[in-house]
Every structure is written in structure tokens, then in C-alpha cells.
Design a protein around this motif. Structure first.
Motif, PDB file in Angstrom:
ATOM      1  N   ASN A   1      -4.032  -0.413   3.542  1.00 50.21           N
ATOM      2  CA  ASN A   1      -3.777   0.626   4.548  1.00 50.21           C
ATOM      3  C   ASN A   1      -4.443   0.322   5.889  1.00 50.21           C
ATOM      4  O   ASN A   1      -4.325   1.123   6.822  1.00 50.21           O
ATOM      5  CB  ASN A   1      -4.253   1.992   4.042  1.00 50.21           C
ATOM      6  CG  ASN A   1      -5.744   2.032   3.770  1.00 50.21           C
ATOM      7  OD1 ASN A   1      -6.269   1.143   3.098  1.00 50.21           O
ATOM      8  ND2 ASN A   1      -6.435   3.048   4.246  1.00 50.21           N
TER       9      ASN A   1
ATOM     10  N   TYR B   1      -2.932  12.217   4.476  1.00 45.49           N
ATOM     11  CA  TYR B   1      -3.909  12.174   3.397  1.00 45.49           C
ATOM     12  C   TYR B   1      -4.510  10.776   3.310  1.00 45.49           C
ATOM     13  O   TYR B   1      -3.975   9.804   3.849  1.00 45.49           O
ATOM     14  CB  TYR B   1      -3.262  12.574   2.070  1.00 45.49           C
ATOM     15  CG  TYR B   1      -2.097  11.694   1.656  1.00 45.49           C
ATOM     16  CD1 TYR B   1      -2.288  10.554   0.868  1.00 45.49           C
ATOM     17  CD2 TYR B   1      -0.793  12.006   2.055  1.00 45.49           C
ATOM     18  CE1 TYR B   1      -1.219   9.755   0.495  1.00 45.49           C
ATOM     19  CE2 TYR B   1       0.274  11.208   1.681  1.00 45.49           C
ATOM     20  CZ  TYR B   1       0.060  10.083   0.899  1.00 45.49           C
ATOM     21  OH  TYR B   1       1.120   9.296   0.541  1.00 45.49           O
TER      22      TYR B   1
ATOM     23  N   ARG C   1       1.995  12.383   5.551  1.00 49.44           N
ATOM     24  CA  ARG C   1       2.612  13.109   4.416  1.00 49.44           C
ATOM     25  C   ARG C   1       4.074  13.380   4.788  1.00 49.44           C
ATOM     26  O   ARG C   1       4.397  14.385   5.394  1.00 49.44           O
ATOM     27  CB  ARG C   1       1.880  14.414   4.137  1.00 49.44           C
ATOM     28  CG  ARG C   1       2.299  15.101   2.833  1.00 49.44           C
ATOM     29  CD  ARG C   1       1.592  16.412   2.631  1.00 49.44           C
ATOM     30  NE  ARG C   1       0.147  16.276   2.611  1.00 49.44           N
ATOM     31  CZ  ARG C   1      -0.589  15.983   1.527  1.00 49.44           C
ATOM     32  NH1 ARG C   1       0.024  15.788   0.382  1.00 49.44           N
ATOM     33  NH2 ARG C   1      -1.899  15.855   1.620  1.00 49.44           N
TER      34      ARG C   1
ATOM     35  N   ARG D   1      -5.114   6.762   7.566  1.00 41.69           N
ATOM     36  CA  ARG D   1      -4.558   7.772   6.678  1.00 41.69           C
ATOM     37  C   ARG D   1      -3.045   7.590   6.547  1.00 41.69           C
ATOM     38  O   ARG D   1      -2.408   6.942   7.383  1.00 41.69           O
ATOM     39  CB  ARG D   1      -4.885   9.171   7.218  1.00 41.69           C
ATOM     40  CG  ARG D   1      -6.381   9.474   7.235  1.00 41.69           C
ATOM     41  CD  ARG D   1      -6.686  10.797   7.910  1.00 41.69           C
ATOM     42  NE  ARG D   1      -6.109  11.926   7.205  1.00 41.69           N
ATOM     43  CZ  ARG D   1      -6.678  12.530   6.158  1.00 41.69           C
ATOM     44  NH1 ARG D   1      -7.837  12.096   5.679  1.00 41.69           N
ATOM     45  NH2 ARG D   1      -6.092  13.568   5.572  1.00 41.69           N
TER      46      ARG D   1
ATOM     47  N   SER E   1       0.829  -1.210   0.000  1.00 40.44           N
ATOM     48  CA  SER E   1       0.000   0.000   0.000  1.00 40.44           C
ATOM     49  C   SER E   1       0.859   1.254   0.000  1.00 40.44           C
ATOM     50  O   SER E   1       0.359   2.362  -0.215  1.00 40.44           O
ATOM     51  CB  SER E   1      -0.928   0.022   1.223  1.00 40.44           C
ATOM     52  OG  SER E   1      -0.250   0.461   2.393  1.00 40.44           O
TER      53      SER E   1
ATOM     54  N   ILE F   1      -5.909   7.465   1.033  1.00 39.89           N
ATOM     55  CA  ILE F   1      -5.849   6.744  -0.234  1.00 39.89           C
ATOM     56  C   ILE F   1      -7.026   5.778  -0.364  1.00 39.89           C
ATOM     57  O   ILE F   1      -7.273   5.235  -1.440  1.00 39.89           O
ATOM     58  CB  ILE F   1      -4.527   5.970  -0.393  1.00 39.89           C
ATOM     59  CG1 ILE F   1      -4.337   4.969   0.750  1.00 39.89           C
ATOM     60  CG2 ILE F   1      -3.345   6.941  -0.467  1.00 39.89           C
ATOM     61  CD1 ILE F   1      -3.161   4.027   0.543  1.00 39.89           C
TER      62      ILE F   1
END
Length: 257
Positions: free
Chosen positions: A56, A243, A253, A250, A25, A245
Motif C-alpha cells: 500500500n 480504512y 472505501r 489508506r 495489495s 490495512i
């Protein structure tokens, strides 16, 4: 200064030898390590310890790589470039853990103070297995070579007295309660706390992000206290800027434009 093949001269970027699993992932494991290390200004030398079947949110399967292949890869890298730090994630099994510990001992023959950061992952955030066999047993050889241990609260509880075998232990409080995350560093000099605002949601690869950024800061020459401070600050910001996906956890970043 190093002379590059094209004749240009450039500073050599410190390298971090990384042992970790491959997360398809892209949120955790070796992918997270590479990003976090690069974000600090160091370079990752990634050696995959295990192939996983995961997204994820959940881990559905795990296959360790050959400890012989792992040793050959690390040996070639160690023979051709300077390694400034080592970061270890999941070993995959006991054979790989023993091989990694042997690699570290070999590296310390020429650099006794080589820093080693161990993220003692016993399972995924949902409890999915990330080692073949006994996960605690697979960590045993690595505890003896680690400079910094970065467990979360459940991992620290499972490790128990084994924590005392490491000179520096940073127990992270992300699995705790309250409006703040309390991270506690214990060493021979005593205990120090850092407090960070607890962010909403769940994150995939936060432990990898923290451990790798600490390893990178140590590779760059930071003292241990500064490396822990900078690593936590970077990790916290990565989570704050995370963020999505897919539904669920999450992605931090780690690389900013």
C-alpha cells in the motif's frame, strides 16, 4: 431487455472495458477499478496490463503482460458484448499502449463516440516506476484516443503541451497545498473548478477510483459535466471513509454496505 440462460429477463448492465495493472495489495489498479465501477452500477471488464510487486506504499517491481494476449482478450470481449466506455490505467510499456489504442480505434468503428478515460499514471505516489522504458513515451498512443484525461498536478506538469491533445482534461489538486483540493476541468468550452476539503493522510488508489467512477458514469449515459461531478463526489466520499490495512497509505472505501 436481455434473455438470460435461465429464461429470466433482466436489463443489461453497461460494461466498462478496463486496462490496468494488478496491485496485489488490492488498493489500486484493477482492483480499485472494479470496485469503483461496480459502485456506480456498471460492470467492469478487467484486462491486466502488468503484474506489480507492491504494497500500500511502494512499488518494488513491474512486469508487463504480452500485448498479444491483451489484444486477444479485448477482441473476444468486444465480439461478444457491448462496451459502453473504456478506462485506461498503466499500459506497462509502449507495445501495450499501442495495442490498447488499436482496440479503441476498432471499437469506434461501430461506436464513434465511445468515451475513453485515461489516468496518465507516470509513477507511484513515491516516484516508483510503473512502466517499462520511458513512461511518457508509453502514454503517447493513448493520448490520441482519450476523451477524458485525469492527471494529478505532477503528471500534468510532465505532460505539458500534450494535454492539449485531449478534448477534456481534469487536473486534480491532491498534490497541492492549502485547505482545499482544487480540481480544474479544461475543455473547448473553457475552464471549470471544483473545490473539495483537503482530507488528512495519504491514500492508495485515489486516481484509479476517480478515473474509473467517471468512466462508469459515462457508460451509464451521464453527460461529461455530470460524470465529472459525480465521479469527484464519489471519490471524495471514498477517501473520507477510507480504512487502513497497514501503516502508511489508506485504502479508499469504494464499496459501502
Amino acid at each position: 431487455m436481455a434473455v438470460l440462460p435461465d429464461g429470466l429477463r433482466s436489463p443489461v448492465r453497461p460494461s466498462v472495458l478496463v486496462f490496468a495493472g494488478l496491485d496485489p495489495s488490492g488498493g489500486a489498479g484493477i482492483a480499485a477499478d472494479i470496485e469503483a465501477i461496480a459502485a456506480q452500477g456498471a460492470h467492469a471488464l478487467p484486462i491486466v496490463t502488468a503484474l506489480t510487486v507492491q504494497d500500500n506504499n511502494r512499488v518494488r517491481g513491474m512486469e508487463p503482460v504480452s500485448d498479444v494476449l491483451l489484444t486477444r482478450q479485448a477482441g473476444l470481449l468486444a465480439g461478444s458484448m457491448a462496451i459502453a466506455a473504456v478506462k485506461i490505467g498503466i499500459p506497462g510499456n509502449l507495445a501495450n499502449a499501442e495495442a490498447i489504442a488499436d482496440v479503441v480505434r476498432h471499437l469506434r468503428e461501430t461506436r464513434p463516440e465511445l468515451p475513453v478515460v485515461l489516468d496518465p499514471v507516470l509513477a507511484s505516489g513515491h516516484g516508483d516506476a510503473l512502466a517499462r522504458g520511458d513512461a511518457l513515451q508509453a502514454l503517447e498512443p493513448l493520448l490520441d484516443v482519450a476523451t477524458v484525461l485525469v492527471p494529478n498536478l505532477p503528471e500534468a506538469a510532465a505532460l505539458g503541451e500534450r494535454l492539449q491533445r485531449c478534448p477534456h482534461v481534469l487536473v486534480t489538486g491532491g498534490h497541492g497545498d492549502g485547505s482545499e483540493v482544487v480540481n480544474r476541468w479544461t475543455s473547448g468550452a473553457g475552464t471549470r473548478e471544483w473545490r473539495w476539503p483537503r482530507l488528512p493522510g495519504e491514500f492508495h488508489g485515489s486516481g484509479c477510483t476517480l478515473a474509473s467512477s467517471i468512466a462508469a458514469r459515462l457508460a451509464l449515459g451521464d453527460a461529461i459535466a455530470q460524470a465529472l461531478e459525480s465521479g469527484q463526489r464519489y471519490c471524495n466520499q471514498s477517501l473520507a471513509d477510507s480504512y487502513a490495512i497497514a501503516p502508511g497509505q489508506r485504502i479508499p472505501r469504494r464499496i459501502h454496505p
